[in-house]
Each structure stands twice: as structure tokens, then as C-alpha cells.
Design an enzyme around this catalytic site. Sequence first.
Site, mmCIF file in Angstrom:
data_model
loop_
_atom_site.group_PDB
_atom_site.id
_atom_site.type_symbol
_atom_site.label_atom_id
_atom_site.label_comp_id
_atom_site.label_asym_id
_atom_site.label_seq_id
_atom_site.Cartn_x
_atom_site.Cartn_y
_atom_site.Cartn_z
ATOM 1 N N ASP A 135 -3.158 25.162 -38.468
ATOM 2 C CA ASP A 135 -3.470 26.000 -39.626
ATOM 3 C C ASP A 135 -4.121 25.144 -40.707
ATOM 4 O OD1 ASP A 135 -3.443 28.405 -41.133
ATOM 5 O OD2 ASP A 135 -1.726 27.640 -42.268
ATOM 6 N N ASP A 146 -16.792 -24.835 3.826
ATOM 7 C CA ASP A 146 -16.055 -25.765 2.978
ATOM 8 C C ASP A 146 -17.018 -26.869 2.542
ATOM 9 O OD1 ASP A 146 -14.335 -28.059 2.193
ATOM 10 O OD2 ASP A 146 -12.720 -26.715 2.812
ATOM 11 N N GLU A 189 -13.311 -24.879 -3.275
ATOM 12 C CA GLU A 189 -14.621 -25.099 -2.665
ATOM 13 C C GLU A 189 -14.784 -24.373 -1.340
ATOM 14 O OE1 GLU A 189 -12.174 -28.738 -1.353
ATOM 15 O OE2 GLU A 189 -12.187 -27.260 -2.970
#
Length: 454
Positions: A53, A328, A371
Site C-alpha cells: 500500500d 612430464d 609440471e
Amino acid sequence: MTAKVLVVDDIPANVRLLQAKLEADYYDVVTAHSGQEAIETAIIEQPDIILLDVMMPGVDGYEVTRQLKELAETRHIPIILVTALDGRDDRLSGLEAGADDFLTKPLDDVILFARLKALVRLKHLSDELRQREQSSRRMGLIDASQLHRQMTAPGNVLILDDQVRQAERLMVALGEQHRCAYETDPKAALKIALGRVDLLVLNLAAREFDPLRFVAHLRSSELTRQLPVLGLFNPDERPTLLKGLELGVSDVLPRPVDLQELLARARGQIRRKRYADFLRASLDRSLELAVTDPLTGLNNRRFMDLQLTQLMRRHLKTDDPVSLLLLDIDHFKRVNDGFGHDAGDEVLKEFARRVSQNVRAIDMPCRLGGEEFVVLMPDTPADAAQTIAERVRQAVAEAPFSLPDGRTLDVTVSVGVSSLLGLGDTLEAFIKRADEAVYEAKQSGRNRVILRAA
């Protein structure tokens, strides 16, 4: 469609009447009787929509709306302002405060429930995205300043209207704040809607084409389903209005069009669209980060594990060949110890780049950790995988790696190759064979490729 509705009115009889209507239609209703109570209840209850309201003592509905839209906990909740006021300035004040709609007492129940369903539907669509956005924000993946820039930037507005003069008038008005274009052909408009459109303004009273069918086309396509539509309707064509809302019209405005109200509603729809777009982009970015190695940009261990599981299932079902490269970098510890970790990071990034450039589009290079790298190779027999592994090895060894201080470094890699062997094979054995092949390559002098077929 059920939802939680917060009803706010300082007159208890009004609250009870509206609560009874909503609960009869299976809405879950919570109530508040003042502006301050409304703010506190909204934060705690997290309703799906607020019926508020305007004329209340103390903090009125406009101020409640402004405060709720400023709070991160409640700014996503749609607000419908309900009032006995019916003036143009009152509607504009409500829309400028951030309200999503403005309904006049006595309420038209059919219109009320149509608007409730439309707004709740939009909120439900954004809730899951918003939850993901909160998680991303906690992880620091969202730039709040970027969100502000996106929300306040001019929008791209497309007008579809069979009345050229009205379309031009709308384009001039909207062009004060946004980039605008108009179309009279719905087929052309559909094509344009596939692009970067933030809002489509549609004349629901068009006679040269069926505007409701156009909305149905928009909502049936995944590419345009989320595009907001602001429908312009004739007040005496109530069935068209209700059907439009049912089909997915986001907001409506009666004709003749009040241009200031048009601007206010357009601004609200564009902001909501931009916010939803930002949430989707943030979710996509979060998902990308979850499976990406931040240093090299390759896929990470999580991605690799998920893909390996899927490839294994497909292999056992179809017998399609799957191979794997385990790489690797040789003597990588010497790089970190002798040149520093910054040099090590540069080597890892350049290594990842060379690997990516020398595998195929279907291959999936991943950083396993440190790695160690892996390349997943779907639909690839062992001999083909060995050939690609040799190409990668040569690409790494043939040219020195540049370091941050200007020096260069020769780098080599040892590569193990393995392939899935059908029923009875396991992922653990698959990876172990590649690992054993890498060990053999290291023991044999490094800078070589070893295939471990079984």
C-alpha cells in the site's frame, strides 16, 4: 503457480481481505502493517512478491520501495504498489522508486492475479541464477562495478508496431535514453530479436499481424525466451491484455501511451534484463573457472576426471578407441631452483601453449598438477596418439623457452601414451599405464615418447 506474497497495509481489514483472496488461490501469505515492519519482514521472509500500500503513516510505500530496492537482500523481489491514487504523477513516482507495477483500488482481481503470476514467473526464473551469483560474489568472481556499469548503460530497444506514426513517436521518446529502432514486419522483428536487444515494445492492438502469436514465437525459442516485452494495449480489449500476460508479456502500458511512464517502465525492464544477463554471464564464468587451471588456461584435474569417466562409459558401450598422453617436463625442479618460480610459471604457460597448438581440436589438454599434463584423446587408437605425442615432444624441444629476465632455456618433455583396452579395463589401470610409460621414458634418458599398450 504458488508463491509467497507479502501483503502490506496499515488498515487490518484491507490486509485480511487481500489475504483471503490470495490464500483461496493457494498463495502463501505473510503480512505487515507499517512501512518499517514491511522492510523487516521482507528481509526475514524473502517473499516472492510484495503487494504494498502506498498511503501509510510514517514510512510510505514509495520510501519502502526505495529502501527495499537499495538492499542487496531484497532488491530482487518484485513490488506491486496498491493505492487509491490514480494520478499520473503517482504512477510515475512509484515506478521511479523501483516498483514493478502500480494497481489502483478497488483491485480488479483478474488483473491482479495475472500480474502476480507474470512477475512471480520472472522471479522464479532468476532465483537460481541469483543464488549462484551470491556464491560467485563470495569467491570474488564478480566485479560489482562492472554490474553497475552494465545496469546503467543505455539499452537497445526494438519497437514492433503496424502504426508507423505511433512507432516513430515511441522511438523519439525512448531515444532520449536508449538506442532505438522500429519494425512493422514481425518476421523482420524476430530476426532482430535474436541479436542484442534489451527490450521489445509491442503494440498488442496491432491489426496487420497477430501480436499474441508473435509473443508465443518469442517464448517458444530458447534464444528469445528471456527477452522482456512491454505490451501496449487498448483498455477496452481486456481479453488481449490477459492473454498477453499469460503468454509471457513482461509488462503492459495502456494506450494512448504516456511517454514518461513508457520511459519509466522501459528503464525498469532493461535493468532487470541486464541484471539477469549479468547473472548468466557470471554463472558461465564461475563454471569456466571451476574447470580451468588459472596459470595455464588449460582444463584442470576436475575437468579431466569428469571427462575420463564419460569417455570410459562410452568406450565400454561402443568400443570407440580412447587414448591418453601423460606429459612430464624434464628436470623442471632445476628451473624453479635455478631461475626462480616466476621463470617456472613462464615455462609452464609456454609449455601449455605449445601442447595446445600441436594437438587436435577434439583433444583435451589438461594440467594435472605441477609440471604434469594430460591430453585426453577421444576416438583415437594408440598408434595415432603416439604420432601426436611425438609431434608435441618435438614442438617443445625444437625452440628455447624465453624467461622473464630475457634469458632462454632449453626444455624437453617425457611422454607416456596409453589406450583403453575394453571390457575389464579400468581408469586407474589406464592412467597407471601412462604413468609407467613416463617413468620408462625418464629412465631411458628423457625427451622421448613411450607407448604402453597393455
